[in-house]
Scaffold this motif. Structure first.
Motif, PDB file in Angstrom:
ATOM      1  N   THR A  26       1.168  -1.203  -0.297  1.00 45.70           N
ATOM      2  CA  THR A  26      -0.052  -0.150  -0.204  1.00 45.70           C
ATOM      3  C   THR A  26       0.751   1.419   0.008  1.00 45.70           C
ATOM      4  N   ASP A  27       1.871   1.085   0.932  1.00 42.13           N
ATOM      5  CA  ASP A  27       2.865   2.839   0.591  1.00 42.13           C
ATOM      6  C   ASP A  27       3.526   2.728  -0.555  1.00 42.13           C
ATOM      7  N   ARG A  28       3.993   1.540  -0.360  1.00 44.07           N
ATOM      8  CA  ARG A  28       5.178   2.137  -2.268  1.00 44.07           C
ATOM      9  C   ARG A  28       3.668   1.975  -3.445  1.00 44.07           C
ATOM     10  N   CYS A  30       1.625   4.421  -2.707  1.00 43.88           N
ATOM     11  CA  CYS A  30       1.047   6.164  -2.106  1.00 43.88           C
ATOM     12  C   CYS A  30       1.929   6.513  -1.815  1.00 43.88           C
ATOM     13  N   VAL A  31       3.457   5.739  -1.928  1.00 40.36           N
ATOM     14  CA  VAL A  31       4.322   6.854  -2.349  1.00 40.36           C
ATOM     15  C   VAL A  31       4.275   7.722  -3.802  1.00 40.36           C
ATOM     16  N   THR A  32       4.046   6.407  -4.730  1.00 38.84           N
ATOM     17  CA  THR A  32       4.605   6.285  -6.241  1.00 38.84           C
ATOM     18  C   THR A  32       2.817   7.743  -7.297  1.00 38.84           C
ATOM     19  N   ALA A  33       1.880   7.659  -5.865  1.00 38.35           N
ATOM     20  CA  ALA A  33       1.069   8.082  -6.532  1.00 38.35           C
ATOM     21  C   ALA A  33       1.124  10.112  -6.200  1.00 38.35           C
ATOM     22  N   ALA A  34       1.848   9.607  -4.894  1.00 33.11           N
ATOM     23  CA  ALA A  34       2.643  10.892  -4.500  1.00 33.11           C
ATOM     24  C   ALA A  34       3.053  11.965  -5.405  1.00 33.11           C
ATOM     25  N   ALA A  35       4.558  10.794  -5.611  1.00 31.39           N
ATOM     26  CA  ALA A  35       5.516  11.053  -6.985  1.00 31.39           C
ATOM     27  C   ALA A  35       4.668  11.659  -7.767  1.00 31.39           C
ATOM     28  N   ILE A  38       3.218  15.079  -7.730  1.00 34.25           N
ATOM     29  CA  ILE A  38       4.594  16.390  -7.773  1.00 34.25           C
ATOM     30  C   ILE A  38       5.107  16.259  -8.776  1.00 34.25           C
ATOM     31  N   THR A  39       5.589  15.261  -9.535  1.00 29.78           N
ATOM     32  CA  THR A  39       5.916  15.478 -11.162  1.00 29.78           C
ATOM     33  C   THR A  39       4.897  16.455 -12.042  1.00 29.78           C
TER      34      THR A  39
ATOM     35  N   TYR B 191       8.812   2.870  -8.340  1.00 27.39           N
ATOM     36  CA  TYR B 191       9.089   3.294  -7.339  1.00 27.39           C
ATOM     37  C   TYR B 191      10.538   4.009  -6.930  1.00 27.39           C
ATOM     38  N   TYR B 193      11.808   5.927  -8.627  1.00 31.22           N
ATOM     39  CA  TYR B 193      12.363   7.443  -8.784  1.00 31.22           C
ATOM     40  C   TYR B 193      10.978   7.757  -7.804  1.00 31.22           C
ATOM     41  N   SER B 194      10.112   7.481  -7.672  1.00 31.52           N
ATOM     42  CA  SER B 194       9.012   8.456  -6.417  1.00 31.52           C
ATOM     43  C   SER B 194       9.686   8.091  -5.269  1.00 31.52           C
ATOM     44  N   LEU B 197      11.710  10.915  -5.511  1.00 38.84           N
ATOM     45  CA  LEU B 197      11.337  12.863  -5.710  1.00 38.84           C
ATOM     46  C   LEU B 197      10.735  12.989  -4.372  1.00 38.84           C
ATOM     47  N   THR B 198      10.171  11.587  -4.180  1.00 44.44           N
ATOM     48  CA  THR B 198       9.388  11.814  -2.141  1.00 44.44           C
ATOM     49  C   THR B 198      10.597  12.864  -1.640  1.00 44.44           C
ATOM     50  N   SER B 440       0.050   6.272   5.211  1.00 41.51           N
ATOM     51  CA  SER B 440       0.364   5.618   3.701  1.00 41.51           C
ATOM     52  C   SER B 440      -0.887   6.973   2.842  1.00 41.51           C
ATOM     53  N   LYS B 443      -0.113  10.634   2.137  1.00 43.84           N
ATOM     54  CA  LYS B 443       1.006  10.795   1.500  1.00 43.84           C
ATOM     55  C   LYS B 443       0.623  11.582   0.280  1.00 43.84           C
ATOM     56  N   ILE B 444      -0.132  10.715   0.055  1.00 44.93           N
ATOM     57  CA  ILE B 444      -0.527  11.581  -1.589  1.00 44.93           C
ATOM     58  C   ILE B 444      -1.131  12.387  -1.588  1.00 44.93           C
ATOM     59  N   PRO B 448       2.718  16.076  -1.862  1.00 40.36           N
ATOM     60  CA  PRO B 448       2.397  17.443  -2.871  1.00 40.36           C
ATOM     61  C   PRO B 448       1.883  19.152  -2.129  1.00 40.36           C
ATOM     62  N   LEU B 451       5.227  20.223  -1.187  1.00 36.06           N
ATOM     63  CA  LEU B 451       5.937  21.056  -2.647  1.00 36.06           C
ATOM     64  C   LEU B 451       5.423  22.343  -2.575  1.00 36.06           C
TER      65      LEU B 451
END
Lengths: 398, 471
Positions: A26-28, A30-35, A38-39, B191, B193-194, B197-198, B440, B443-444, B448, B451
């Motif tokens: 789940t955390d992976r 969510c972090v990917t979604a957040a990134a 941001i992108t 992942y 990359y993510s 970036l975070t 978790s 964080k979404i 951001p 940022l």
């Protein structure tokens, strides 16, 4: 314990491990979604920065914004291109003014009560940080003022230093905000100028009924009401007969947001600007000496549609302004002043045949030649405390 | 270029990331191309701030690349003497460059003052990052000579190691052997990359939201002068500085580690909650880890470390800490700061160690923080007399309250508390009560948002109202 029905053979530690794995997955996600969000923000910023329409001028900052940097070999070699590019992209950043306002709200939310050297006080009142009395600088300024009065002993000299809002409205300052004792500072200035008749404005301002109407909430100037109060005090000391004169003020705009609002990035309040028209029968002309322009009015109403509406008085600050009136008077007044005077001078007109305003910050002429040319009978130094305390132009020019 | 600028965030980073992943990763799939893109980006990044010193960097890269090849060749031929000569030459050359650009001005200034000489001074600006990249290069040369790594035959990879923009200007100091493998083979993934970036975003927030805000408070205190600062003002100031320097530096490290991660690199951690340390030795295991391990490995242990007499060990400690102080800058207060830690660490090791262990944990923690804060006074003061005077203010010699102390303290207390929570592990406590799933998901939104806050802070720093023009 809460048994997992679907996998009856699973031990407690297996279950914990499985949960950890699930949580990690789940955390992976969510972090990917957040990134990715941001992108997206970075890409949007990139696209809008590169394609947005450039603004030439920032009204809030009262300055020209940077334009596209010029790429040449020399600007690249000495790094000028890079510096210009940094300024360009931050000056032209999308939604820049809104971001600045947001920053001010965040500061207030975090318990801070100042931005860019402006105190954000109670009731949306903004204050310029009061200046300290620096001996060396003040000695130079006061020496110059004293020198003028000694060079022209036949001219009656007066000085009026207006306190600033922070001195008159301390209860509206942010809690604990450091301030200066301007009453004492002004007293010290007056005591250093024994040859000059001083006008004590502090007491009059502190005793006034509506102290919060003497200054703009969004600007560092006094209001017309403040100027009028000062005028009465000055007239009394200068021996002007104000009986029978009526001073009616007319509001000319009610959405003024002055320099302090711009500086702080805080636009919650709006102020009303009023004007007092000098005696109805009085005829006069306003001559801007350096600009060689003559105008029929002390007010420039076109400024009301611009950002800095305080410039409605005389159209702003000019090196030298000369006003001829048909007043029944032989007196000629020279005022050495800052922008506080612009709002007060119209009230003085009915008592002098000539009023000359000199602003040392812009004046480049020879002051003594001016005095020789003119038949000045009275001289008034009219400043607000903050400007006088930080001024270097009197010492340099007078 | 600095990370906290519009050009970096909105032009450079999107462009480099796009080039790396579109051209390097999707189209060509070749490590050489990816490394080439990163090298080009790093050179632009470096030249952005100091275009001229790119030449110095190129010389440094070429020299060390070839001398590395030479050391390797000499050793293969069994010519130990030539290898040694080349090695010593390399060390001298690198230290001489660093010495000339960083310390020459300081040295001549002091020699002129002491001996009434009139040595010529070269008022050159310090090449950005020279302390960091020189130490990186030295790790390569030293490890190569001691046969701990294989020689780098690919000039592109070697140049990329020296110039890699994430850690180029403010560390961490990445040892060659830690990334040697990654220069040739590394795995990028969405992942990674993510996470990178975070992590970068968190670092940026540390820098812009906390370090800059807290730094402004300390600047205000410093500007009024120590003699005019009372007890409360002085403590407010130094607490803010203590937090500022941590967020500034660890924020840069987070950004570097994060950026590295975005391109598949894995750098070692540089900070581990240093303000949770129970003693000064522990503090230095947690603060700027890459620097202290560098000194330990390349200076302390070669000098004999602790496998020698007590006296020699004390000497070794003092040498290392004198150099550590000097590494931070060419000024007496940095030297004094280094010596201060040398003395503290020696005392902890030989005199007070057992006594400190008997202290209750909160007391030991408080004592450590006090020692660190006093260190920061020495570190941050413009002159030594000002530092002493500031310590006097902290003891209340200049009164309890100055005119602005109450205001500074109360208006900045929320920021200081936020800082104190974030600089320690305290912030984790309330989060541990929530379900990990909620954390978790938060964080979404939170990252951001962080940022966007950074952008707000960054842009408003460039807001320059110019009011004294015909106002």
């Amino acid at each position: 314990m809460n048994e997992d029905k679907r996998q009856p053979n699973e031990t407690a530690s297996d279950r914990a491990a499985r949960r950890r794995r699930q949580q990690k997955a789940t955390d992976r996600v969510c972090v990917t979604a957040a990134a990715l969000v941001i992108t997206l923000v970075l890409l949007l910023g990139c696209v809008f920065s590169l394609t947005g329409q450039d603004k030439a001028y920032s009204e809030n900052e009262n300055r020209w914004l940077a334009g596209k940097p010029r790429l040449t070999f020399s600007s690249l070699a000495d790094g000028k291109f890079m510096k210009d590019a940094e300024t360009y992209f931050s000056d032209q950043f999308p939604l820049r003014d809104r971001l600045v306002r947001a920053r001010t709200y965040i500061a207030i939310f975090c318990g801070q009560s100042e931005r860019n050297d402006v105190y954000i006080g109670k009731k949306h009142f903004l204050f310029e940080k009061p200046a300290a009395y620096e001996e060396e600088r003040m000695n130079a300024t006061l020496g110059a003022i004293d020198g003028v009065s000694r060079r022209y002993p036949d001219v009656r000299s007066f000085i009026a230093v207006a306190p600033n809002a922070s001195e008159i409205l301390p209860e509206l300052l942010p809690h604990n905000a450091p301030r200066q004792d301007q009453t004492a500072q002004i007293q010290k200035i007056y005591e250093s100028l024994p040859e000059i008749t001083s006008v004590d404005l502090c007491a009059a301002f502190k005793d006034a009924g509506h102290r919060d109407r003497l200054y703009y909430r969004t600007d560092h100037h006094w209001t017309t009401a403040g100027a009028e109060l000062a005028f009465r005090k000055i007239a009394e000391i200068m021996g002007l007969d104000t009986r029978g004169s009526s001073y009616i003020s007319y509001p000319v705009c009610s959405d003024f947001q002055g320099t302090l609002a711009s500086s702080a990035g805080f636009f919650r309040a709006q102020d009303t600007i009023s004007v007092i028209v000098p005696g109805a029968e009085l005829k006069y002309t306003v001559n801007y000496t350096d600009e060689k322009i003559t105008r029929p009015s002390v007010f420039d109403l076109s400024k009301l549609s611009q950002k800095n509406r305080y410039e409605v008085f005389f159209g702003g600050n000019f090196a030298q302004v000369r006003i001829e009136t048909d007043a029944d008077s032989e007196r000629e007044l020279l005022i050495v002043k800052d922008s506080y005077a612009n709002c007060l001078v119209p009230m003085l007109l009915p008592y002098f045949k000539t009023v000359i305003m000199v602003d040392p910050r812009y004046y480049r002429g020879n002051f003594d030649q001016l005095m020789e040319r003119e038949t000045v009978t009275d001289m008034l130094w009219l400043y607000n405390a903050n400007t006088l305390l930080t001024d270097t132009s009197i010492a340099a020019r007078m | 270029m600095v990370f906290s600028s519009t050009v970096f965030l909105f032009i450079f980073l999107p462009a480099v990331t796009a080039a790396y992943y579109v051209i390097g990763h999707a189209l060509t799939r070749r490590m050489t191309v990816k490394n080439g893109i990163l090298l080009a980006a790093s050179l632009v990044f470096y030249a952005w701030g100091e275009p001229v010193y790119i030449v110095l960097m190129a010389i440094s890269i070429l020299f060390n690349y070839f001398i590395g090849r030479d050391i390797d060749l000499a050793r293969q031929e069994g010519n130990a003497r030539r290898a040694k000569t080349a090695f010593i030459f390399a060390i001298v050359f690198n230290l001489a460059l660093l010495g000339f650009f960083k310390y020459f001005g300081f040295l001549t200034e002091n020699l002129n003052a002491w001996f009434h000489l009139n040595l010529r001074r070269f008022p050159l600006p310090l090449p950005i990052g020279i302390s960091f990249y020189t130490f990186q290069i030295l790790s390569y040369v030293i490890d190569l000579y001691h046969d701990r790594i294989r020689v780098q035959k690919d000039l592109l990879s070697f140049a990329l190691y020296v110039t890699l923009f994430p850690q180029l200007i403010a560390g961490p100091i990445v040892k060659y052997r830690d990334v040697a493998e990654q220069l040739a083979h590394r795995k990028e993934s969405l992942y990674r990359y993510s996470r990178g970036l975070t992590r970068f975003t968190v670092g940026l927030a540390k820098k812009l939201l906390l370090a800059n805000t807290l730094g402004a408070v300390y600047s205000t205190v410093q500007a009024q002068g120590a003699a005019a600062t009372g007890l409360l003002g002085a403590w407010t100031g130094i607490v803010c500085y203590t937090l500022q320097i941590y967020f500034d530096f660890s924020g840069y490290s987070d950004m570097a580690i994060g950026l590295g991660g975005m391109f598949g690199f894995r750098f070692n951690e540089n900070f581990n909650y240093p303000y949770m340390a129970q003693n000064v030795t522990d503090f230095w295991r947690r603060w700027h880890i890459s620097l202290s391990t560098w000194f330990k490995e390349y200076v302390y242990i070669p000098l004999g470390g602790n496998r020698c007499s007590k006296l020699m060990n004390v000497r070794n400690l003092m040498v290392v800490w004198l150099l550590t102080g000097l590494w931070h800058g060419a000024a007496w207060n940095f030297i004094l700061w280094g010596v201060y830690y040398g003395v503290l660490l020696t005392a902890e090791k030989y005199l007070l160690g057992n006594a400190l262990k008997k202290l209750p944990r909160p007391a030991a923690h408080a004592l450590t923080l006090l020692a660190v804060a006093v260190g920061w006074v020495l570190f941050s003061a413009p002159t030594l007399t000002e530092a002493v005077s500031y310590l006097g203010s902290m003891c209340g010699f200049h009164g309890l309250l100055d005119a602005s102390a109450r205001y500074l303290f109360t208006t900045n207390l929320p920021v200081m508390l936020c800082g104190a929570l974030a600089a320690t592990t305290l912030w984790k406590k309330p989060l541990s009560r929530l379900s990990p799933r909620v954390v978790s998901r938060a964080k979404i939104v939170a990252l951001p948002l962080l940022l966007i806050l950074c952008v707000i802070f960054m842009i408003s720093e460039t807001y320059n109202p110019f009011l004294y023009f015909r106002f």
